[in-house]
Design an enzyme around this catalytic site. Structure first.
Site, mmCIF file in Angstrom:
data_model
loop_
_atom_site.group_PDB
_atom_site.id
_atom_site.type_symbol
_atom_site.label_atom_id
_atom_site.label_comp_id
_atom_site.label_asym_id
_atom_site.label_seq_id
_atom_site.Cartn_x
_atom_site.Cartn_y
_atom_site.Cartn_z
ATOM 1 N N ASP A 47 -8.728 29.765 12.965
ATOM 2 C CA ASP A 47 -8.118 30.229 14.073
ATOM 3 C C ASP A 47 -7.223 29.745 14.580
ATOM 4 O O ASP A 47 -6.178 29.966 15.334
ATOM 5 C CB ASP A 47 -9.430 30.087 15.559
ATOM 6 C CG ASP A 47 -10.646 31.417 15.251
ATOM 7 O OD1 ASP A 47 -10.303 31.795 14.882
ATOM 8 O OD2 ASP A 47 -12.000 31.168 16.712
ATOM 9 N N GLY A 48 -7.380 28.193 14.165
ATOM 10 C CA GLY A 48 -6.002 28.049 14.176
ATOM 11 C C GLY A 48 -4.823 28.458 13.184
ATOM 12 O O GLY A 48 -3.482 28.771 14.242
ATOM 13 N N ARG A 75 -6.685 18.587 42.412
ATOM 14 C CA ARG A 75 -6.554 17.716 41.548
ATOM 15 C C ARG A 75 -8.125 17.058 40.744
ATOM 16 O O ARG A 75 -8.470 17.688 41.412
ATOM 17 C CB ARG A 75 -6.941 16.217 42.854
ATOM 18 C CG ARG A 75 -5.754 15.824 43.941
ATOM 19 C CD ARG A 75 -5.974 14.650 44.660
ATOM 20 N NE ARG A 75 -6.616 13.317 44.136
ATOM 21 C CZ ARG A 75 -7.064 12.755 44.107
ATOM 22 N NH1 ARG A 75 -8.113 12.026 44.090
ATOM 23 N NH2 ARG A 75 -6.964 11.472 43.139
ATOM 24 N N ASP A 89 -8.624 16.513 35.819
ATOM 25 C CA ASP A 89 -7.879 16.105 34.746
ATOM 26 C C ASP A 89 -6.515 17.193 34.384
ATOM 27 O O ASP A 89 -6.331 16.765 33.012
ATOM 28 C CB ASP A 89 -9.017 16.247 34.076
ATOM 29 C CG ASP A 89 -9.869 15.047 34.136
ATOM 30 O OD1 ASP A 89 -9.294 13.911 35.406
ATOM 31 O OD2 ASP A 89 -10.908 15.000 33.401
ATOM 32 N N THR A 140 -12.810 32.462 25.259
ATOM 33 C CA THR A 140 -13.245 32.291 24.436
ATOM 34 C C THR A 140 -12.683 29.926 23.694
ATOM 35 O O THR A 140 -13.774 30.270 22.174
ATOM 36 C CB THR A 140 -14.042 32.654 22.957
ATOM 37 O OG1 THR A 140 -12.454 32.979 22.488
ATOM 38 C CG2 THR A 140 -14.463 34.265 23.679
ATOM 39 N N TYR A 153 -10.421 26.944 24.200
ATOM 40 C CA TYR A 153 -11.080 25.889 25.648
ATOM 41 C C TYR A 153 -11.611 26.290 27.313
ATOM 42 O O TYR A 153 -12.891 25.107 28.278
ATOM 43 C CB TYR A 153 -9.262 24.619 25.846
ATOM 44 C CG TYR A 153 -9.462 23.324 26.760
ATOM 45 C CD1 TYR A 153 -10.393 22.797 26.736
ATOM 46 C CD2 TYR A 153 -8.521 23.412 27.103
ATOM 47 C CE1 TYR A 153 -10.595 21.696 27.628
ATOM 48 C CE2 TYR A 153 -7.999 21.528 27.266
ATOM 49 C CZ TYR A 153 -9.097 20.802 28.234
ATOM 50 O OH TYR A 153 -9.345 20.233 28.482
ATOM 51 N N LEU A 187 -13.564 28.662 28.089
ATOM 52 C CA LEU A 187 -14.785 28.593 27.929
ATOM 53 C C LEU A 187 -15.567 27.165 28.209
ATOM 54 O O LEU A 187 -16.433 26.859 29.099
ATOM 55 C CB LEU A 187 -15.354 28.938 26.435
ATOM 56 C CG LEU A 187 -16.856 29.306 26.355
ATOM 57 C CD1 LEU A 187 -17.659 30.163 27.641
ATOM 58 C CD2 LEU A 187 -17.341 30.015 25.213
ATOM 59 N N GLN A 218 -0.488 23.298 20.253
ATOM 60 C CA GLN A 218 0.571 23.934 19.484
ATOM 61 C C GLN A 218 1.768 23.387 19.325
ATOM 62 O O GLN A 218 2.436 22.736 18.079
ATOM 63 C CB GLN A 218 0.348 25.050 18.086
ATOM 64 C CG GLN A 218 -0.918 24.913 17.910
ATOM 65 C CD GLN A 218 -1.240 26.194 16.428
ATOM 66 O OE1 GLN A 218 -0.230 27.203 16.685
ATOM 67 N NE2 GLN A 218 -1.974 26.471 15.547
#
Length: 297
Positions: free
Chosen positions: A73-74, A175, A177, A188, A190, A192, A246
């Site tokens: 997928d990348g 607040r 991360d 579907t 990160y 998810l 990326q």
């Protein structure tokens, strides 16, 4: 494809295990069918294939009727984002792990692509996001994302505080991360894993998902894709924004990320019989029952 393809571009992850053999096999197969085949310049490194031209991505955008991405997928994310302004349709062959958007198994590559080139395919359009980073009134960075735009803290730093405005209306100070702003395709990915909802790719929406928020009341929200989202760095250090993991930009206090839906779309071509729910069931390992009666046993 509005008309039969004549020139087909092949794109793969440079130096990935087995990628050279797959690309050479597909190139020779397509040439045997009478198509002109070109290979993306970086993909062609260390690959010897006589009679096949190499092209940069902009050259592929101007000259190719179709692009086939071989990899994970990348690989598809990278080439889809770059070819989006040229409206070149894409086919994905999965030689990676998940394969949410590279949906043709490697062992079925030749037969599936032959059928699709004969006109047996399902076409669908996917949306993208675009954003700029503004510092003291000046644009310092811009980028496009097919999956998501993520504002996040560094590994060794504490929580960040973000001010979020939507369509110039204050939404909240958060607040956490970090914050994920995702397309339906990226729901579907990160988003998810951070607890966000799945969005069907045909939906006109943008999902915002907090990453480990300090207040449990900070929940994911789905916005219209006509929304303009502004994220301002209110506090924190070692903060960055990334586009599909990326491309990156480092952020400072008071920097603003302004996010909109891109004017461009990406067209995916799938084999006949493909549907989104089959993909979810296979990739997320949902239980399958052969019938309603079986589900009730």
């Amino acid at each position: 494809m509005s008309s039969p393809a004549k020139t087909i571009a092949l794109v793969g992850k440079y130096n990935a295990l087995g990628i050279t053999e797959s690309i050479i096999q597909l190139a020779e197969f397509l040439r045997g069918l009478g198509y002109t085949v070109v290979i993306e310049t970086d993909t062609a490194l260390n690959m010897e294939l006589q009679g096949v031209d190499c092209m940069s991505v902009p050259e592929i955008g101007k000259n190719a009727d179709l692009a086939i991405a071989i990899g994970g997928d990348g690989t598809m994310l990278g080439i889809a984002r770059q070819l989006a302004p040229f409206d070149v349709p894409l086919i994905g062959v999965n030689q990676g792990r998940l394969g949410f958007i590279t949906d043709i198994p490697l062992e079925k590559m030749l037969s599936a692509i032959a059928e699709m080139l004969a006109g047996a395919y399902v076409a669908e359009k996917r949306s993208l996001l675009q954003a700029i980073v503004v510092r003291e009134g000046n644009q310092i960075f811009s980028g496009m994302a097919f999956n998501d735009i993520v504002v996040s803290r560094g590994a060794g730093s504490g929580m960040v505080e973000l001010r979020v405005d939507v369509d110039q209306h204050f939404m909240y100070n958060q607040r956490s991360d970090g914050l994920i702003v995702s397309t339906p395709t990226g729901s579907t990915a990160y988003a998810l894993s951070a607890g966000g909802p799945l969005l069907h790719p045909s939906l006109n929406g943008i999902v915002m998902v907090p990453i480990a928020p300090h207040a449990l009341s900070n929940r994911p929200i789905v916005l219209p894709d006509t929304s303009e989202i502004q994220i301002e760095i209110a506090a924190g250090r070692d903060i960055s924004v990334n586009f599909d993991m990326q491309s990156f930009a480092s952020l400072l206090y008071k920097d603003r990320i302004i996010i909109n839906r891109s004017a461009h779309t990406v067209t995916f071509l799938h084999p006949i019989g493909w549907n989104y729910y089959n993909t979810l069931r296979e990739k997320l390992h949902w239980n399958e029952y052969p019938s309603v009666e079986g589900a009730l046993r």
